[in-house]
Design an enzyme around this catalytic site. Structure first.
Site, PDB file in Angstrom:
ATOM      1  N   LEU A 276      -2.963  -8.583   0.111  1.00 40.97           N
ATOM      2  CA  LEU A 276      -3.365  -9.255  -1.123  1.00 40.97           C
ATOM      3  C   LEU A 276      -2.109  -9.797  -1.787  1.00 40.97           C
ATOM      4  O   LEU A 276      -1.142  -9.058  -1.980  1.00 40.97           O
ATOM      5  CB  LEU A 276      -4.081  -8.275  -2.068  1.00 40.97           C
TER       6      LEU A 276
ATOM      7  N   VAL B 111       0.801  -5.377  -0.195  1.00 40.90           N
ATOM      8  CA  VAL B 111       1.137  -6.343  -1.231  1.00 40.90           C
ATOM      9  C   VAL B 111       1.940  -7.495  -0.631  1.00 40.90           C
ATOM     10  O   VAL B 111       3.024  -7.282  -0.093  1.00 40.90           O
ATOM     11  CB  VAL B 111       1.937  -5.674  -2.365  1.00 40.90           C
ATOM     12  N   LYS B 112       1.378  -8.696  -0.715  1.00 35.28           N
ATOM     13  CA  LYS B 112       2.085  -9.880  -0.210  1.00 35.28           C
ATOM     14  C   LYS B 112       3.017 -10.410  -1.292  1.00 35.28           C
ATOM     15  O   LYS B 112       2.617 -10.601  -2.441  1.00 35.28           O
ATOM     16  CB  LYS B 112       1.091 -10.979   0.189  1.00 35.28           C
ATOM     17  N   VAL B 113       4.253 -10.670  -0.875  1.00 38.73           N
ATOM     18  CA  VAL B 113       5.291 -11.102  -1.807  1.00 38.73           C
ATOM     19  C   VAL B 113       5.999 -12.322  -1.212  1.00 38.73           C
ATOM     20  O   VAL B 113       6.327 -12.324  -0.022  1.00 38.73           O
ATOM     21  CB  VAL B 113       6.319  -9.970  -2.036  1.00 38.73           C
TER      22      VAL B 113
END
Length: 214
Positions: A56, A82-84
């Site tokens: 996400l 967690v997509k960064v």
């Protein structure tokens, strides 16, 4: 090699998961916008279906904001990744989130040195965008191969998610290059099953079987 579905359409996720071949899901803001639904509602349904990593994406662009957003997303479910974005601020956030035990997927990656920096910050996954490089006259698969070599040289544990795949040949090339994961749209995943000879031979068998005395 693991296979992920790159989609935010719950119907696609549910169907692909029923096939028993996917290991996780990746989403992005563009995918979510196409659903016309609230992001948290979409995420909740996907997380209820998929027993595996679900990426996400954060929207913030400063490290403190990315960290706050990442923490909030991670609380949704144990399978959240967690997509960064691969920015200085993004990698600062990855360093903090990783230290807290939150899994991260560093995205919009277009160079092997970017991938090296992400691994040094403790990224769980790196997402090189293969098809987008092809579209501007580069060979996207070269990037996957270069990252694989760098990570193997130095023992980095960051897993390579080959992303922005445009056709089944990309998936084959990723497997040969040693990518840990390939993530792809639903139609490409579906195409992996297809070969004209499979249909021809199966039809021959069924035709011949119909001639067998009953």
């Amino acid at each position: 090699m693991k296979l992920f579905l790159d989609s935010a359409h719950v119907s696609e996720v549910r169907e692909a998961w029923s096939w028993g071949i996917i290991d996780g899901v990746t989403t992005n803001p563009s995918h979510v916008s196409k659903t016309g639904r609230k992001a948290l509602d979409v995420y909740a349904e996907i997380l209820d279906i998929v027993d595996g990593p679900v990426s996400l994406e954060t929207i913030a662009l400063t490290a403190p904001e990315i960290i706050d957003e990442g923490r909030a997303l991670a609380k949704l479910h144990k399978n959240v990744v967690v997509k960064v974005p691969l920015l200085k601020e993004g990698l600062k956030a990855v360093k903090v989130l990783s230290a807290e035990g939150i899994k991260t997927n560093v995205t919009v990656t277009f160079s092997p040195l970017q991938a090296l920096l992400a691994a040094k910050c403790g990224a769980t996954y790196i997402s090189p965008f293969v098809g987008r490089l092809d579209a501007v006259g580069h060979t996207g698969m070269d990037l996957v191969e270069q990252i694989r070599a760098i990570y193997d040289n130095y023992g980095f544990q960051t897993e390579i998610i080959a992303a922005a795949l445009r056709h089944p040949t990309h998936v084959l090339d990723c497997a040969l290059a040693g990518a840990d994961i390939s993530t792809m749209a639903f139609d490409i995943l579906d195409q992996l099953y297809n070969h004209p000879l499979t249909d021809i031979v199966l039809n021959q068998f069924l035709t011949d079987w119909a001639k067998v005395p009953k």
